[in-house]
Design a protein around this motif. Structure first.
Motif, PDB file in Angstrom:
ATOM      1  N   MET A 211       0.827  -1.213   0.000  1.00  0.00           N
ATOM      2  CA  MET A 211       0.000   0.000   0.000  1.00  0.00           C
ATOM      3  C   MET A 211       0.857   1.256   0.000  1.00  0.00           C
ATOM      4  O   MET A 211       0.464   2.279  -0.559  1.00  0.00           O
ATOM      5  CB  MET A 211      -0.937  -0.006   1.218  1.00  0.00           C
ATOM      6  CG  MET A 211      -2.060  -1.001   1.114  1.00  0.00           C
ATOM      7  SD  MET A 211      -3.263  -0.850   2.459  1.00  0.00           S
ATOM      8  CE  MET A 211      -4.524  -2.008   1.906  1.00  0.00           C
ATOM      9  N   ASN A 212       2.031   1.185   0.605  1.00  0.00           N
ATOM     10  CA  ASN A 212       2.923   2.339   0.632  1.00  0.00           C
ATOM     11  C   ASN A 212       3.569   2.586  -0.728  1.00  0.00           C
ATOM     12  O   ASN A 212       4.116   3.675  -0.967  1.00  0.00           O
ATOM     13  CB  ASN A 212       4.004   2.158   1.696  1.00  0.00           C
ATOM     14  CG  ASN A 212       3.542   2.623   3.074  1.00  0.00           C
ATOM     15  OD1 ASN A 212       3.276   3.804   3.287  1.00  0.00           O
ATOM     16  ND2 ASN A 212       3.426   1.696   4.001  1.00  0.00           N
TER      17      ASN A 212
ATOM     18  N   SER B 168       2.077   3.033  -3.356  1.00  0.00           N
ATOM     19  CA  SER B 168       1.236   3.978  -4.094  1.00  0.00           C
ATOM     20  C   SER B 168       1.754   5.408  -3.997  1.00  0.00           C
ATOM     21  O   SER B 168       1.297   6.298  -4.718  1.00  0.00           O
ATOM     22  CB  SER B 168      -0.201   3.922  -3.575  1.00  0.00           C
ATOM     23  OG  SER B 168      -0.254   4.326  -2.208  1.00  0.00           O
ATOM     24  N   GLY B 169       2.709   5.633  -3.087  1.00  0.00           N
ATOM     25  CA  GLY B 169       3.264   6.969  -2.926  1.00  0.00           C
ATOM     26  C   GLY B 169       2.720   7.711  -1.734  1.00  0.00           C
ATOM     27  O   GLY B 169       3.282   8.710  -1.288  1.00  0.00           O
ATOM     28  N   GLU B 170       1.596   7.212  -1.199  1.00  0.00           N
ATOM     29  CA  GLU B 170       1.005   7.824  -0.019  1.00  0.00           C
ATOM     30  C   GLU B 170       1.461   7.069   1.225  1.00  0.00           C
ATOM     31  O   GLU B 170       1.587   5.849   1.218  1.00  0.00           O
ATOM     32  CB  GLU B 170      -0.520   7.810  -0.114  1.00  0.00           C
ATOM     33  CG  GLU B 170      -1.067   8.617  -1.286  1.00  0.00           C
ATOM     34  CD  GLU B 170      -2.580   8.609  -1.309  1.00  0.00           C
ATOM     35  OE1 GLU B 170      -3.187   8.041  -0.376  1.00  0.00           O
ATOM     36  OE2 GLU B 170      -3.150   9.166  -2.268  1.00  0.00           O
TER      37      GLU B 170
ATOM     38  N   GLU C 274      -7.023   1.065   6.408  1.00  0.00           N
ATOM     39  CA  GLU C 274      -6.786   0.550   5.059  1.00  0.00           C
ATOM     40  C   GLU C 274      -6.020  -0.773   5.103  1.00  0.00           C
ATOM     41  O   GLU C 274      -6.375  -1.746   4.412  1.00  0.00           O
ATOM     42  CB  GLU C 274      -6.001   1.560   4.209  1.00  0.00           C
ATOM     43  CG  GLU C 274      -6.670   2.906   4.062  1.00  0.00           C
ATOM     44  CD  GLU C 274      -6.195   3.889   5.119  1.00  0.00           C
ATOM     45  OE1 GLU C 274      -5.655   3.434   6.155  1.00  0.00           O
ATOM     46  OE2 GLU C 274      -6.364   5.106   4.901  1.00  0.00           O
TER      47      GLU C 274
END
Length: 213
Positions: free
Chosen positions: A171-172, A174-176, A184
């Motif tokens: 999930m990281n 993604s850039g966020e 999440e």
């Protein structure tokens, strides 16, 4: 099916009492802390502690030679596995039922209960860790025997934590910036755990059908 479920319950009965006792102790501990992080840890522990009964169930069945006797019953081998996985679901429901007492009791104690919406992460972590640990551990016990079920349970729990870290890392990408304990990651790992549970059932059925006692 009813008889198989009752047998699973009786084989886990002593461990269930221990699990209930530990969960109630955790409940008492939670009364001395209003910190959301601590309450999330208590809730996750209350759910997870019931899942360790799967090894005890297999040990009791092995000691009583039930593993050999059950295949002589007029039921399909897939039905035996179906009863096992229904029993695992019941274990998690028991953990959920006890864990619900934690926020309820703390709401009476706290002056501002609004923060209890954040306890969602405790439930997703406890459920997903329980589901994934059972999904990894039970087929391994079924395949290799119950002699090292404690080690298999420990390794499965460690691998489950590793999978959650993997979900968080993906999930990281993604850039966020995503919080490891965020909703999440919890929702993503829970969905992965449910897929693992379904796959674990199919693998266990295949192992049971091909296994010679």
């Amino acid at each position: 099916m009813k008889g198989l479920l009752l047998n699973n319950f009786y084989s886990m009965q002593s461990n269930l009492k221990v699990s209930l006792g530990i969960s109630l102790c955790l409940l008492l501990v939670s009364l001395f802390s209003s910190d959301i992080t601590a309450l999330n840890a208590v809730i996750a522990g209350q759910i997870m502690v019931f899942s360790v009964s799967i090894g005890a169930s297999q040990q009791v069945d092995e000691a009583a030679n039930w593993n050999r006797m059950e295949i002589t019953l007029p039921v399909k081998r897939s039905t035996v596995i179906h009863a096992k996985y229904l029993s695992f679901i019941m274990l998690m429901v028991m953990g959920l039922a006890v864990s619900l007492c934690t926020p309820l009791l703390n709401m009476f104690k706290a002056a501002e209960p609004a923060g209890y919406m954040q306890l969602w992460s405790g439930y997703t972590f406890g459920l997903s860790l329980s589901i994934s640990t059972i999904s990894l551990c039970f087929p391994a016990i079924l395949k290799f025997g119950v002699e090292k079920n404690e080690m298999m349970l420990f390794l499965s729990a460690g691998m489950s934590v590793g999978l959650r870290i993997g979900v968080w890392a993906l999930m990281n990408l993604s850039g966020e910036s995503v919080n490891f304990n965020g909703s999440e990651v919890g929702a993503g790992f829970l969905m992965l755990s449910l897929v693992m549970f379904a796959a674990s059932y199919l693998v266990s059925v295949r192992i049971q059908r091909n296994k010679e006692f």
